[in-house]
Design a protein around this motif. Sequence first.
Motif: not given
Length: 367
Positions: A207-219, A266-281
């Motif tokens: 299992d992946v329990g010992g791995q870490s995750i960060q998601i740059r979303a506040d919603r 489902s993490y909300v990253l933005a209210d519309r698609p980004f124009a260019r790829p954005r760092l999210v996780a």
Amino acid sequence: MALAALCGGSEAALAGVDVAPFGTMADGRPIHLYTLSTPGLTVRVTDLGGIITAIETPDRAGRTADIVLGFATADQYRARDNQYFFGVPVGRFANRIAGARVTIDGQSYALAANNGPNTLHSGRPYYHERLWAARPFTRGGRSGVTLELVSPDGDQGFPGRLVLRLRYSVGPDHALRIDYRATTSRPTFVNFTNHSYFNLAGEGSGDVGGQSIQIRADRLAERDAAGLPTGRIVPVTGPYDLRAPRRIGDGIAAIKAQGGSGYDDSYVLADRPFARPRLVAEARDPASGRTLTVLTTEPSLQFYTANSAWGTDAGPSGRVYRRHGGFALETQHLPDSPHHPDFPTTLLRPGQTFRSTTLYRFGVEGG
């Protein structure tokens, strides 16, 4: 114009991509495996469903391992992957649609009810069950393969003849880049994603329990017991707050203490698609040192920790996959968007072109 499926090695060699046989379809058509390589990263993709079958990267000691879950043969994918969706490009609409029905311009369309009364990943025939046309390429320092699928009008219940081009490529940035491009003959809903499961310690390693995750979303999109959005976009709290790195196992344990089974959110990253790829996780495995960084133009990210009771099927390593044996970071639009006009739209009309880009970038940290 449809792409021509490759059968020989000489044309592929010109493109800098290795091609090998990978079995046959039920009707005898040959299936191929495409190997995309750059120093420190090898990706294997098949024209059976456009599936990513392997991603091989080194650890801090230079030992290479496959870090995505999958199967060793095309026959195994054909027989078993409808249960797991290992590595598949999902369409015409990824994730869930309530009531297995959508309405476009006043006309209602019935979809497959394959998740109770709802639709999940569009229903059969799934895109990953089909043979895609494929063409390898080398361009701008990147090597890759472009795959094309023509989804006919009425396919899976959706209106419109959809032409989807999916391009996988690798380059000196140590990233697998996935580009989507789609057009339609009639108004339709589209939502594409890749459903790879990652285990940075190596597939089948537990299992992946010992791995870490960060998601740059506040919603995130609040969900009901069926996994459908309620329509409310709520702040991240408790174990769902992944703005700072968190051990995946700690988060799963906290969710189970609340009566859940793990992450499927489902993490909300933005209210519309980004124009260019954005760092999210970002994800990390402290034991191996492997890292994964996700950049996307998509406005949402589904984080899923393989919560089902696995324990039957083994991967290429020969080890049986079990619950929480991988995690998915699915860049996409929000689930059930056709029923939530406040969500970023997933409606595609004739004359429009859907475009989306996601990069999975791999690295290693010292001990």
